[in-house]
Motif scaffolding. Structure first.
Motif, PDB file in Angstrom:
ATOM      1  N   ASN A 139     -29.946 -61.060-110.037  1.00 50.29           N
ATOM      2  CA  ASN A 139     -30.867 -62.180-109.857  1.00 50.29           C
ATOM      3  C   ASN A 139     -32.294 -61.850-110.284  1.00 50.29           C
ATOM      4  O   ASN A 139     -32.967 -62.648-110.907  1.00 50.29           O
ATOM      5  CB  ASN A 139     -30.903 -62.595-108.387  1.00 50.29           C
ATOM      6  CG  ASN A 139     -29.595 -63.161-107.944  1.00 50.29           C
ATOM      7  OD1 ASN A 139     -29.047 -64.030-108.602  1.00 50.29           O
ATOM      8  ND2 ASN A 139     -29.058 -62.638-106.854  1.00 50.29           N
ATOM      9  N   ARG A 157     -23.309 -60.116-114.580  1.00 48.97           N
ATOM     10  CA  ARG A 157     -23.166 -59.623-113.196  1.00 48.97           C
ATOM     11  C   ARG A 157     -22.934 -58.110-113.257  1.00 48.97           C
ATOM     12  O   ARG A 157     -21.847 -57.614-113.037  1.00 48.97           O
ATOM     13  CB  ARG A 157     -22.007 -60.329-112.507  1.00 48.97           C
ATOM     14  CG  ARG A 157     -21.984 -61.808-112.768  1.00 48.97           C
ATOM     15  CD  ARG A 157     -22.276 -62.735-111.644  1.00 48.97           C
ATOM     16  NE  ARG A 157     -22.076 -62.302-110.305  1.00 48.97           N
ATOM     17  CZ  ARG A 157     -22.928 -62.612-109.328  1.00 48.97           C
ATOM     18  NH1 ARG A 157     -24.033 -63.268-109.591  1.00 48.97           N
ATOM     19  NH2 ARG A 157     -22.674 -62.240-108.115  1.00 48.97           N
TER      20      ARG A 157
ATOM     21  N   ASN C 214     -25.925 -62.081 -98.370  1.00 50.55           N
ATOM     22  CA  ASN C 214     -24.774 -61.910 -99.253  1.00 50.55           C
ATOM     23  C   ASN C 214     -23.504 -62.307 -98.518  1.00 50.55           C
ATOM     24  O   ASN C 214     -23.355 -62.042 -97.332  1.00 50.55           O
ATOM     25  CB  ASN C 214     -24.672 -60.449 -99.711  1.00 50.55           C
ATOM     26  CG  ASN C 214     -23.762 -60.311-100.920  1.00 50.55           C
ATOM     27  OD1 ASN C 214     -22.599 -60.698-100.881  1.00 50.55           O
ATOM     28  ND2 ASN C 214     -24.304 -59.791-101.998  1.00 50.55           N
ATOM     29  N   ARG C 255     -19.281 -68.113-100.149  1.00 52.61           N
ATOM     30  CA  ARG C 255     -19.754 -68.111-101.535  1.00 52.61           C
ATOM     31  C   ARG C 255     -19.616 -69.508-102.159  1.00 52.61           C
ATOM     32  O   ARG C 255     -20.513 -69.988-102.850  1.00 52.61           O
ATOM     33  CB  ARG C 255     -18.991 -67.051-102.344  1.00 52.61           C
ATOM     34  CG  ARG C 255     -19.334 -66.971-103.817  1.00 52.61           C
ATOM     35  CD  ARG C 255     -20.812 -66.890-104.139  1.00 52.61           C
ATOM     36  NE  ARG C 255     -21.548 -65.744-103.675  1.00 52.61           N
ATOM     37  CZ  ARG C 255     -21.729 -64.602-104.349  1.00 52.61           C
ATOM     38  NH1 ARG C 255     -21.216 -64.463-105.544  1.00 52.61           N
ATOM     39  NH2 ARG C 255     -22.442 -63.626-103.835  1.00 52.61           N
ATOM     40  N   ASP C 262     -26.847 -64.059-102.639  1.00 51.30           N
ATOM     41  CA  ASP C 262     -26.303 -63.205-103.690  1.00 51.30           C
ATOM     42  C   ASP C 262     -27.180 -61.974-103.920  1.00 51.30           C
ATOM     43  O   ASP C 262     -27.438 -61.573-105.052  1.00 51.30           O
ATOM     44  CB  ASP C 262     -26.155 -64.033-104.977  1.00 51.30           C
ATOM     45  CG  ASP C 262     -25.421 -63.292-106.078  1.00 51.30           C
ATOM     46  OD1 ASP C 262     -24.658 -62.371-105.747  1.00 51.30           O
ATOM     47  OD2 ASP C 262     -25.625 -63.634-107.254  1.00 51.30           O
ATOM     48  N   GLU C 419     -16.663 -62.711-106.299  1.00 52.13           N
ATOM     49  CA  GLU C 419     -16.917 -63.060-107.697  1.00 52.13           C
ATOM     50  C   GLU C 419     -15.976 -64.156-108.192  1.00 52.13           C
ATOM     51  O   GLU C 419     -16.085 -64.592-109.330  1.00 52.13           O
ATOM     52  CB  GLU C 419     -16.769 -61.830-108.583  1.00 52.13           C
ATOM     53  CG  GLU C 419     -17.882 -60.803-108.406  1.00 52.13           C
ATOM     54  CD  GLU C 419     -19.257 -61.381-108.735  1.00 52.13           C
ATOM     55  OE1 GLU C 419     -19.403 -61.996-109.803  1.00 52.13           O
ATOM     56  OE2 GLU C 419     -20.175 -61.223-107.916  1.00 52.13           O
TER      57      GLU C 419
END
Lengths: 306, 284, 440
Positions: A139, A157, C214, C255, C262, C419
């Motif tokens: 990010n 990522r 997260n 998520r 994140d 993910e």
């Protein structure tokens, strides 16, 4: 006293004996400190050896299971080979030209550049990890900022998915060891007589040609050393993926993206307490490295004979 | 006019060369620099986003607390220990590895090839689980808490011998050795008076690698030198990080001043041993 | 022409090879015949109040910071003037690597070793590396009755040996920012379920604000922190399936709802997120309160503490003390006195709590006035009562030697679910396959 002096002279002037005396420290130390751990690890690999206690002889089961039931070993081998090329061997393509450049007396500030390039090798892991965390953060990281804002593409990522993890480790490895390899090549360059370049220049060879015809061939022994070190280090890669992927908390990150052979060996031995299985991996790894370095040696010998 | 047209691309090339060198230098050096940035900030501003790029005002305070205030680890003693251990390791390693490398590079003797391949093979063995039997051995020898446990086993290591062999193979002319023999030098004399001086660049690199390796060795030192008074800087900093309870500034200051000498030593050593073709090292 | 010399050479190499193999085999025989003699059989000497004992203690993290204060206190010195303790400290990884090495080598460790719970089974189910403190002269059961039940149970092997004594625990609670939640019309106090948590979280999410840093922060909560409980009573891994699916589904739901920021755990932005309003809540162990108060967000005034959604009783870590079997007989009794002092006296437990926010394992301290004190940082609420309540109601988990293996596999799997690379069902099946290939 005189007897000792006489013996000293005898050895000292004996060209046949001297080399054995010179290499003897290695063998003495190896017999004392090296043989036992290696023998012990062979012993462990044949037993169901736990962290505490031994559950008996299992023959080659620790070896065969790697190629049959084990869900991770294959992935670990593939990852290690990929990282070997993109992380360990690629460096030499950069390190040799860099060594030649900072070795040139015409480059102003070459000593400073040399030290700056070498800095990653001695920077503490803590600082390295913090910085790489900042650069690769998906990010807030610098790299994704560039990818998104300058290149207009979607960010990567870096440490979260299997493929990008390998890219991250490769970049980290190149960054960390290019300067190290450069220094090895720098030493090699000092052994090349300057007169050869002068003679070539008189014959009308350009700079690039000079390096292709003089530097590279004469650097072969050192290239052999550097590449051997990278092959061995690459197959035994552990530190960087381990630190980057949270150590023993995961099995080489999501999707085992960063699981190397050595990482898996350490998980089996130290995390799961299966020393026998870990030792079996160590021996398989040993033979892989032995084969690869032998091939490397044969290729080098042929190049050198030309 | 003609001169201009040649030198313009030449200037562009030079400019591009220095620009890429500077760019690389920035990328390679930034984390090292950042170590000092962290060390100079108090805990409150240490981890700001966007990250600090310039020094904060707490460097002296952090160093002061590290050296004069905290009593958890004897920082200066550990510093001295690290220096001593690294120096002893480097000196012994240089001697034994150059000696071994010299034999393999410049002598013909029976079993030479086998010996060389054997030495290479020992490098190929993954050392990861060796720590367990090795520790057992050190206990049996009574070498726990003794520096020799870190120094002696690696004195004549395969990597060093390999490096020195590769270096000396091409760079030391056989004629020079024969001339020395004719002058009446014995083989030890040839080693110390001919080979050592000519192997300086290789030894310089080996010295740097060995010094850094010894300096940064954590687990070995932590296990083999458990006593805080006899242990190394790396171990002391890890301990301090654990026991100082969030005093990051102090710990990072310690990390930074622990690493700084490595760069200085490298800078000096590389100038001395592996710089440019100025020393007239080898006459073909 | 293949010369005589080459043939001779080959011959010699062959002989060398045979010789090498012979050497290795001989060595293997020597090693295997040695075995590793352990001191477990030695009789332990009784504690002698007139003898001076110099003990060493291996600790990790900030434990030394607390125990050194405790063992220097007048209370301890007056009781045990004859016991001196020196420490060997390192970070979590270094400490356990050192201990693992020494135990595997069968060599002497420190007299007292601090342990994370997952190591207990590893050291003990595979052999007798830690002393069974149920045996005389330790007689643990008569001393540790007041320690919190679930933690005592986790210090036991499946055979019931008490090999480690809990010294601190980490009951899990939900930390949340009251003002930020109220502004968004959300309420995090005493939520009935994780569905409610996600519903409230959606309200606060937006404009760069999120509910949790997260999605992985909630991953281990339904599994009681992942500290044990990876096998069911019959020894089947990842059973009952429902419990593990709940964990995976929750992570995926968090998520999918987009309520997590994140952020990478312990990165700079992650740490900052607790002070700059990026995140509004996080489930964590009691010790996290100390971190928030002292350095993570000392200037924020609206962090509060409540039960986890659905009053889930979970624990995120904790520390155990043990005496390895390699400790000489003459030191064991004194080591036991130190362990007893640190774990079963209110003085030591409360001083440790005060110094490093490590929550007491000794339940009698929960009635102490300090436990019902209002905590200024948490809005003058008596939050320690919540910690104590969670601790007392934590169910016991089955601990096994496979826990560490499964835990790391689970860690990788969670990453793939977050993910979106695997659905929860796929993830469970893959995890099960991987676990089965590792355990036997």
């Amino acid at each position: 006293m005189t007897a000792i002096t006489r013996m000293w002279d005898k050895i000292g002037f004996n060209q046949k004996l001297a080399p054995y005396v010179f290499v003897s420290p290695f063998f003495i130390l190896f017999l004392i400190f090296g043989l036992y751990p290696i023998g012990y690890s062979f012993f462990m690999s044949l037993f169901d050896m736990r962290l505490v206690g031994n559950r008996g002889f299992v023959g080659l089961a620790n070896y065969t299971r790697l190629f049959t039931v084990d869900e991770f070993f294959g992935t670990a081998v593939i990852n290690t080979v990929i990282l070997l090329f993109t992380g360990s061997l690629l460096q030499h393509v950069f390190a040799i030209p860099m060594a030649i450049i900072v070795n040139s007396p015409r480059v102003i500030g070459r000593h400073t550049f040399k030290a700056l390039f070498f800095a990653p090798f001695i920077t503490s892991t803590v600082a390295t990890v913090i910085i790489f965390g900042m650069v690769f953060d998906h990010n807030f990281g610098l790299l994704n900022w560039i990818i998104e804002n300058v290149l207009g593409m979607e960010g990567i990522r870096w440490t979260a998915r299997s493929g990008p993890i390998k890219a991250t480790i490769s970049i980290l490895l190149n960054w960390r060891f290019i300067g190290f390899n450069m220094v090895i090549y720098l030493a090699g360059l000092q052994g090349i007589p300057r007169e050869l370049y002068e003679a070539a220049a008189i014959d009308g060879a350009g700079t690039v040609q000079q390096h292709r015809m003089i530097t590279l061939p004469l650097l072969i022994p050192i290239i052999f050393f550097g590449v051997s070190l990278s092959l061995i280090g690459g197959f035994q890669l552990f530190d960087e993926p381990f630190v980057l992927l949270g150590g023993y908390d995961t099995v080489g990150g999501p999707g085992q993206g960063g699981l190397t052979i050595a990482y898996y060996l350490m998980i089996l031995g130290f995390k799961n307490g299966r020393l026998g299985r870990g030792a079996a991996i160590a021996w398989v790894l040993f033979f892989i490295i032995l084969i690869v370095t032998t091939v490397n040696r044969l290729i080098t010998n042929r190049l050198q004979k030309k | 006019m003609k001169k201009m047209s040649i030198s313009a691309p030449e200037a562009v090339k030079t400019g591009a060369l220095y620009a890429s060198l500077a760019g690389l230098a920035f990328v390679f050096f930034f984390p090292f620099y950042y170590m000092f940035i962290i060390a100079s900030h108090p805990r409150e501003t240490m981890f700001r986003t966007p990250p600090n790029l310039w020094f904060g005002g707490a460097l002296w305070d952090n160093v002061h607390r590290l050296i004069f205030v905290q009593e958890q680890v004897p920082f200066l003693v550990n510093y001295a220990n690290s220096v001593m251990i690294a120096v002893l390791t480097v000196v012994t390693t240089l001697f034994f590895c150059t000696m071994g490398g010299f034999a393999l590079a410049k002598y013909d003797f029976r079993g030479k090839k086998f010996i060389f391949v054997f030495i290479l093979s020992t490098m190929a063995f993954p050392p990861f689980l060796n720590i367990i039997p090795f520790y057992r051995m050190m206990v049996a020898f009574g070498w726990i808490n003794r520096w020799r446990a870190l120094i002696v086993p690696g004195m004549a290591n395969a990597m060093g011998i390999f490096l020195m062999r590769q270096y000396m193979e091409e760079s030391i002319p056989n004629a020079l050795l024969d001339a020395a023999r004719i002058d009446g030098l014995n083989e030890f004399g040839i080693l110390t008076r001919v080979a050592f001086p000519l192997a300086k660049p290789g030894m310089g690199v080996l010295a740097i690698i060995t010094f850094v390796g010894s300096w940064n060795n954590f687990l070995g030192a932590f296990i083999l030198l458990p006593r805080l008074q006899s242990t190394t800087l790396t171990v002391a900093l890890n301990t301090l990080n654990a026991v100082s309870f969030g005093e990051f500034g102090m710990v990072y200051a310690g990390t930074a001043i622990a690493i700084l000498p490595l760069l200085v030593i490298f800078f000096l050593a590389s100038r001395q041993f592996i710089s440019g073709l100025t020393s007239g090292s080898v006459k073909g | 022409m293949k010369s005589v010399v080459t043939a001779h050479k080959e011959n010699r190499m062959k002989r060398g090879f045979t010789f090498g193999i012979g050497m290795v085999l001989a060595l293997v025989l020597i090693i295997s015949s040695c075995g590793s003699p352990r001191g477990a059989a030695e009789p332990t000497l009784e504690f002698d109040p007139d003898q001076t004992y110099n003990l060493t203690m291996g600790t990790f993290g900030d434990l030394e910071a607390a125990y050194s204060v405790v063992l220097r206190s007048d209370h301890f010195r007056s009781r045990f003037p004859n016991i001196n303790v020196t420490f060997q400290s390192a970070d979590f990884g270094g400490h356990h690597d050192r201990l693992t090495t020494q135990i595997a080598a069968g060599e002497r460790t420190n007299d007292i070793e601090a342990l994370e719970v997952a190591f207990i089974a590893l050291f003990v189910e595979q052999g007798d590396a830690l002393l069974d403190l149920n045996q005389p002269p330790f007689n643990a059961p008569s001393h540790i009755a007041d320690l919190v039940d679930f933690a005592v149970a986790q210090g036991q092997t499946r055979a019931g040996e008490q090999v480690a004594i809990p010294v601190d625990i980490a009951p899990a609670v939900l930390f949340f920012r009251e003002n930020l939640a109220r502004e968004a019309g959300a309420n995090f106090r005493d939520l009935g379920s994780w569905e409610e948590f996600i519903r409230e979280s959606r309200k606060v999410t937006g404009n760069g604000r999120f509910a949790v840093p997260n999605a992985s922060d909630v991953a281990l909560i339904p599994l009681a922190g992942g500290k044990g409980g990876w096998l069911d009573a019959a020894g089947n891994a990842l059973e009952p399936r429902g419990k593990f699916m709940e964990s995976l589904n929750l992570v995926a739901a968090v998520r999918d709802a987009g309520i997590d920021a994140d952020l990478n755990a312990w990165s700079g932005p992650w740490i900052e997120s607790f002070a700059n309003g990026t995140v509004v809540s996080i489930p964590n162990g009691a010790w996290w309160g100390g971190a928030l108060r002292t350095w993570v967000a000392p200037d924020v005034t609206d962090w509060r503490v409540t039960y986890l959604p659905g009053r889930a009783m979970s624990s995120l870590g904790g520390t155990y003390l043990s005496i390895p079997a390699s400790v000489p007989a003459e030191n064991r009794a004194a080591a036991w006195e130190v362990i007893k002092y640190l774990t079963t006296t209110a003085e030591a437990q409360l001083l440790t709590f005060d110094t490093i926010d490590a929550f007491p394992a000794l339940t009698t301290t929960y009635d102490d006035p300090v436990m019902s004190e209002p905590i200024p940082y948490f809005g003058n609420e008596p939050v320690r009562q919540i910690f104590a309540d969670v601790a007392l109601n934590m169910p016991s988990q089955i601990v096994s030697e496979y826990d560490r293996t499964i835990e790391s596999i689970w860690g990788s799997i969670i990453g793939q679910v977050i993910e979106g690379d695997l659905t929860p069902e796929q993830a469970y099946d893959l995890a099960l396959r991987q676990v089965r290939s590792q355990i036997d």
